[in-house]
Design an enzyme around this catalytic site. Sequence first.
Site, PDB file in Angstrom:
ATOM      1  N   ILE A   1      39.950  44.293  39.178  1.00 10.87           N
ATOM      2  CA  ILE A   1      40.705  45.170  38.290  1.00 10.87           C
ATOM      3  C   ILE A   1      42.068  44.564  37.940  1.00 10.87           C
ATOM      4  O   ILE A   1      42.984  45.268  37.509  1.00 10.87           O
ATOM      5  CB  ILE A   1      40.894  46.573  38.898  1.00 10.87           C
TER       6      ILE A   1
ATOM      7  N   THR B   1      38.312  44.611  46.477  1.00 12.93           N
ATOM      8  CA  THR B   1      37.892  44.558  45.082  1.00 12.93           C
ATOM      9  C   THR B   1      39.060  44.398  44.109  1.00 12.93           C
ATOM     10  O   THR B   1      38.861  44.510  42.896  1.00 12.93           O
ATOM     11  CB  THR B   1      37.126  45.844  44.731  1.00 12.93           C
ATOM     12  N   GLU B   2      40.252  44.129  44.622  1.00 13.30           N
ATOM     13  CA  GLU B   2      41.440  44.095  43.765  1.00 13.30           C
ATOM     14  C   GLU B   2      41.308  43.126  42.595  1.00 13.30           C
ATOM     15  O   GLU B   2      41.744  43.421  41.480  1.00 13.30           O
ATOM     16  CB  GLU B   2      42.671  43.732  44.606  1.00 13.30           C
ATOM     17  N   VAL B   3      40.719  41.942  42.829  1.00 14.67           N
ATOM     18  CA  VAL B   3      40.645  40.937  41.763  1.00 14.67           C
ATOM     19  C   VAL B   3      39.772  41.402  40.600  1.00 14.67           C
ATOM     20  O   VAL B   3      39.895  40.882  39.484  1.00 14.67           O
ATOM     21  CB  VAL B   3      40.127  39.585  42.299  1.00 14.67           C
TER      22      VAL B   3
ATOM     23  N   PHE C   1      44.284  43.306  39.940  1.00 12.73           N
ATOM     24  CA  PHE C   1      45.306  43.526  40.968  1.00 12.73           C
ATOM     25  C   PHE C   1      45.186  42.408  42.002  1.00 12.73           C
ATOM     26  O   PHE C   1      44.367  41.503  41.854  1.00 12.73           O
ATOM     27  CB  PHE C   1      45.104  44.906  41.589  1.00 12.73           C
TER      28      PHE C   1
END
Length: 257
Positions: A137, A133-135, A139
């Site tokens: 937030i 799920t980084e993209v 990141f």
Amino acid sequence: MDFVHYEVHDRVGYVTLARAEKRNALNYEVVSELKQAFAYAEEDDACKVIVLRAEGKVFCAGADLEYIQKLQDNDYHENLADSTHLMELFRLIYTLKKVVIAQIHGHAIAGGCGLAAICDFGFAVPEAKFGYTEVKIGFIPAIVKVFLLRKIGESRAKQLLLTGDLVSAAEAEKYGLVNYVVPAEELEQRVFAFAQKLCVENSKQSMEVTKEMIARVQEMSLEGGLQYAAEMNAVARSSEDCQRGIAAFLNKEPINW
């Protein structure tokens, strides 16, 4: 150790994340203790196969975002040192001599999904969710990407890394992120039985060399990889385990590894 526990039962070494109140999120101390536990397990003669598991409802929620927020005040070199610390953990697990099985009883998100995927085998409950799920937030899934591309290929890696969407355990199995989806009440026993199968039926030396070759051969050209394989094949023929195994097979004798 405060956040990671290690114990051995019948040659199965258990590395347990024990930061349930923070959904087993990763910070510098947790990563340090994981590195310490895996390094110890690798050299522990009482342990032949390793299981990575966790306490609480979540397997691992990824990076501790409060910790990451504090790091934003660091300069580039300080952040590089911290990210290198995490990279070393992932590399350690990937190159570890012993087989590592992920026992995934709950959600594995972002770096937690990377932690699960980097293991050699994965068992998950149907209720577990997986995703990077980084993209979402701002990141990036930087370190996990290196290993994910090897594990599931570019197309499926892009689907997960660029959308940031969560997938079910069934989808994760279809993608190749995990190997088996089993009911929650059977998870612990199924993982232990699988680990025991490896302990009893397989040569420790053979599994170690095979795992090392899988990692190394992907970096080689076709000719280089074949030459490396031929050389390792020749070396294996004279190994003590190979001699024992072939003799037992030809003599129709059971062999307990």
